[in-house]
Write an enzyme that holds these catalytic residues in place. Sequence first.
Site, short mmCIF file in Angstrom:
data_model
loop_
_atom_site.label_atom_id
_atom_site.label_comp_id
_atom_site.label_asym_id
_atom_site.label_seq_id
_atom_site.Cartn_x
_atom_site.Cartn_y
_atom_site.Cartn_z
N SER A 44 -3.09 31.35 -3.49
CA SER A 44 -2.29 32.56 -3.68
C SER A 44 -3.20 33.22 -5.08
CB SER A 44 -0.86 32.31 -4.56
OG SER A 44 -0.85 31.16 -5.70
N ASP A 319 3.64 35.87 -13.62
CA ASP A 319 4.92 34.69 -13.59
C ASP A 319 4.51 33.41 -14.36
OD1 ASP A 319 3.26 33.75 -11.73
OD2 ASP A 319 4.41 34.55 -9.92
N HIS A 322 0.72 32.72 -12.38
CA HIS A 322 -0.34 33.71 -11.74
C HIS A 322 -0.55 34.78 -12.78
CE1 HIS A 322 1.67 32.05 -8.17
NE2 HIS A 322 0.46 32.04 -7.77
#
Length: 346
Positions: A44, A319, A322
């Site tokens: 991610s 968050d 990230h």
Amino acid sequence: MDSHKQFFSLLCLPLMLLLLSGLQVEGRLHPAYPSKKLFVFGDSYVDTGNTRKDQPGSWKQPYGITFPGKPAGRFSDGRLFTDFLAKYLGLKSPLPYKFRNVIPQNSKYGMNFAFGGTGVFNTSSSYPNMTTQIDFFTQLIQEKVYTASDLSNAVALVSVAGNDYNHYLATNGSAQAFPAFIASVINQTAINLIRIQKLGVKKIVVDGLQPLGCVPQITAASSFQQCNSTFNTLVALHNNLLNQTVTKLNQETNSTFIVLNLFDSFMSVLNHPSSHNLKDPLKPCCVGISSQYSCGSVDEHNVKKYTVCENPKTSFFWDLLHPTQAGWDAVYTNLQTTNALHQLRY
């Protein structure tokens, strides 16, 4: 990185101390480089839209509020490192693999095979691990989507951001065996790098591991005031092994393997946030209203169960895991002061 809340939370400090005792053993485009393509593999930290839209996270509000203004599959409020690197190379961000048949004309910039939550091995994510991602790449080459000339002028970006370690801890991996597991992650990473090189890509850049002890999932224990040095010591072991391995690969092949030192770049920004117009660098911008919720959570009535900070442009973390677009921009700006990126252009 995965967006799952379990990240490293299963490991208590005594276990970590046990483990440590075992460790002693948007800028300007550059039109001068139009022929380059960028191929991306990983998780991610570099996935620009391969995960499913019905999953929580990157395709849900408020992800994407800074760019493109709506959720678009990036685990951030906006652009990721992938986007900054593509721009550095004078390219549009490479097309997520899952859209290859929807907008095939965009495959000319390369392809992004990364899926959030994945690792070099299987993790709790059901998405393709890096071996399978490279299989997808191989298939496209066999289908002649990319030529030998395309590949020899291409850059590959490989992200290994910690999901293998998350999964190891979540499945009760032992403290004593952790150093050996780190070595196996690096060994598999090397196998992946060699596979990409043998397919014809001459320049391959692999991310070093970022300071996991500084992600909000971990710093929440100190009210987002300080990094956990115990975790960062583990990261140092990973990065030292990675650097040794890549040095050896460069001696044995005629390709260029480059390690991006994300650890130092992250720490430089986190230690000097004001020089990047950032505040409270360890505090996430988007969080669940309680520990049972996360950024983007809604209840059964679609009522949101998260809060978003007033200005994401002054936050480093988006968050619990990230960076924001501003965070990635700051890391990218720091990396530009090193030699690593310059080697990719020429």
